[in-house]
Design an enzyme around this catalytic site. Structure first.
Site, short mmCIF file in Angstrom:
data_model
loop_
_atom_site.label_atom_id
_atom_site.label_comp_id
_atom_site.label_asym_id
_atom_site.label_seq_id
_atom_site.Cartn_x
_atom_site.Cartn_y
_atom_site.Cartn_z
N GLU A 248 -13.20 56.61 112.45
CA GLU A 248 -12.43 55.94 113.52
C GLU A 248 -11.02 55.82 112.98
O GLU A 248 -10.75 55.02 112.09
CB GLU A 248 -13.02 54.56 113.82
N CYS A 282 -5.44 49.79 116.31
CA CYS A 282 -5.41 51.23 116.54
C CYS A 282 -5.23 51.55 118.01
O CYS A 282 -4.67 52.59 118.35
CB CYS A 282 -6.69 51.85 116.00
#
Ligand code: NAP
Ligand code: MG
Length: 481
Positions: A248, A282
């Site tokens: 990720e 993010c």
């Protein structure tokens, strides 16, 4: 207590004579705690423990493992203030958000405690009636989990919940910035009675100890969340032993505000998702493309919302929305991006400097830049800080082209009340997560993952759990002829 590593059920503090390093409070820039550092031998011991614990742990039923997770969930919830406070001290996010994050980790434990019982196999009929195929699932084995500092407990919990439910054991390496909250979280799991060796926690610089962990053949999956740069290195290391991985990674997320959007909602959603956690997320909005007919009024409303955000040290002041950035390097990066943009003609609508009332700490005002273009660093490079660039567009095609002009593909945000325009955006935006008329692209029971440079693999939902399982296909003769 929170400055201890965990190897095979034994908590290891500074008294064991290991080298130590300091943990810095980004609001004061002072070291407030020391932690021990693991070396290659410690990593080996941690992997030994995770390997030994794998057989008995994976032999339990999903329901039995679920009971441990449920018990851990209530302990985590009870200690959410204590763990949240540690998180605020080590990485700066406002206390209420830190506590909320720990509470969400508790819910993740409950979710996966139940989800395990929904791991079903399949029976597939053969071309001949004499045969049948069965598909069943097995835990991959001991897992190395490498975690970043921005959501230190949620990102650890998502991995731990899914891995432990699946029957995997773990060696966890938190970010160097956030060891304390991670340790306090792991203690909840051991206090819930998790057998020795099922989870292990090691501290140390990822670039130094990461390779020992990843290159150990007994590690069968590396679950990584962090930067694209480090993620690509880890994937290469995984290739050596064909170790499974999930990655990720970073993002550079666009928001499109169409002509029909509710400008107030769009502005408050943009303020939340551009600046929450000081943009250190993010899925932060980095770039906003606004239909030219509403560009100026959107900018004005976002400016007002942004200037309402209260900056400070939430451990000293009530009502803080934005704490300091987690470390000095992050601060330097956004200052560089702002300087670059201004030198190329950008206009700073608000922010652009540190708040006047903070003598110490990595504080910075949330910053909006207009008159930006894709030659500027902030429109290309992950900022991971409280800055956002806004550009006008005229056609839906142009908006999508601008939004997709990136190697990342984590999340994209759409604000529009035109049905067909919205469908066009959903269909054509290149991202693993799309949020329409809301600022939250992730929920616990739906898959979350990035496209392109934003990663490979999923967390959340059944997909997150199946990432820790491997398939066994059994072809059986079930009739004599
Ligand atoms: P990072 O520098 O990539 O570090 C992440 C983790 O990897 C830390 O535990 C780090 O340890 C470790 N590490 C560093 N170099 C390593 C190496 N060579 N081998 C093994 N491990 C290594 O990322 P960060 O600065 O902590 O976090 C910010 C990044 O994470 C951003 O790019 C952000 O977009 C990304 N992120 C992605 C998601 C997502 O879900 N896609 C979520 C959150 C954050 P040390 O701390 O000791 O260096
Ligand atoms: Mg880093």
């Amino acid at each position: 207590m929170s400055n201890m590593m965990l190897i095979n059920g034994k908590w290891i503090g500074l008294s064991e004579g290991k080298p130590s390093t300091g943990v810095i409070n980004p609001a004061t820039e002072e070291v407030f705690k020391h932690i021990p550092q693991a070396d290659a031998d410690d990593i080996k011991l941690a992997v030994d423990a995770a390997s030994d614990a794998f057989k008995p742990w994976s032999s339990l039923s999903y329901a039995q493992r679920g009971e441990y997770l449920k018990k851990a969930a209530s302990i985590v919830y009870e200690r959410s203030n204590e763990i949240g406070r540690l998180m605020t001290m080590e990485m700066g996010k406002p206390l209420a958000e830190a506590v909320g994050e720990v509470e969400k980790a508790s819910k993740a434990l409950l979710y996966y405690a139940e989800e395990g019982e929904r791991v079903y196999g399949r029976i597939i009929s053969d071309q001949s009636r004499s045969f049948q195929s069965h598909v069943s699932y097995y835990p991959v084995g001991p897992v190395a989990a490498i975690i970043p500092w921005n959501y230190p407990i949620e990102l650890l919990a998502w991995k731990a919940c899914a891995a432990l439910t699946a029957g995997c054991t773990m060696v966890i390496k938190p970010a160097s910035i956030t060891p304390l909250s991670s340790s306090a979280f792991c203690r909840c799991l051991t206090d819930a009675g998790l057998p020795d060796g099922v989870i292990n926690l090691v501290f140390g610089s990822g670039s130094v100890i990461g390779k020992y962990l990843i290159s150990d053949k007994r590690i069968k999956k590396v679950a990584f969340t962090g930067s694209t740069e480090v993620g690509k290195k880890i994937v290469q290391q995984c290739a050596v032993n064909m170790t499974k991985y999930s990655a990720e990674l970073g993002g550079h997320c666009p928001m499109i505000v169409g002509q029909s959007a509710d400008i107030d909602t769009a502005a408050s959603d943009a303020a939340r998702r551009s600046f929450r956690n000081m943009g250190q997320i993010c899925i932060a909005i980095n770039r906003i493309y606004v239909h030219s007919s509403i560009h100026d009024s959107f900018v004005e409303k976002l400016k007002v919302k942004t200037e309402e955000l209260v900056i400070g040290d939430s451990l000293k002041t009530e009502g803080v929305n934005l704490g300091p950035m987690a470390d000095k390097n992050g601060l330097l990066k956004i200052k560089d991006q702002i300087k670059d943009a201004l030198s190329k003609g950008a206009v700073c609508v608000t922010g652009g400097s540190a708040p006047e009332n903070q003598a110490k700490g990595f504080f910075f005002k949330p910053t909006i830049l207009t008159n930006v273009n894709h030659n500027m660093l902030l429109m290309k490079e992950e900022s991971f800080g409280p800055i956002v660039g806004i550009m006008p567009f005229d056609t839906t095609e142009e908006a999508v082209e601008l939004a997709n002009d990136t190697n990342y593909g984590l999340a994209a945000y759409v604000q529009s009340n035109d049905y067909y325009e919205t469908e066009y955006f959903i269909e054509n935006l290149s991202a693993g997560n799309i949020a329409v008329n809301n600022p939250d692209a992730g929920v616990m029971n739906a898959p979350y993952g990035g496209w392109n440079d934003s990663g490979d693999g999923y967390e959340h939902g059944p997909e997150g759990l199946f990432g820790y399982l491997k398939i066994k296909h059994i072809r059986k003769r079930i009739r004599k002829s």
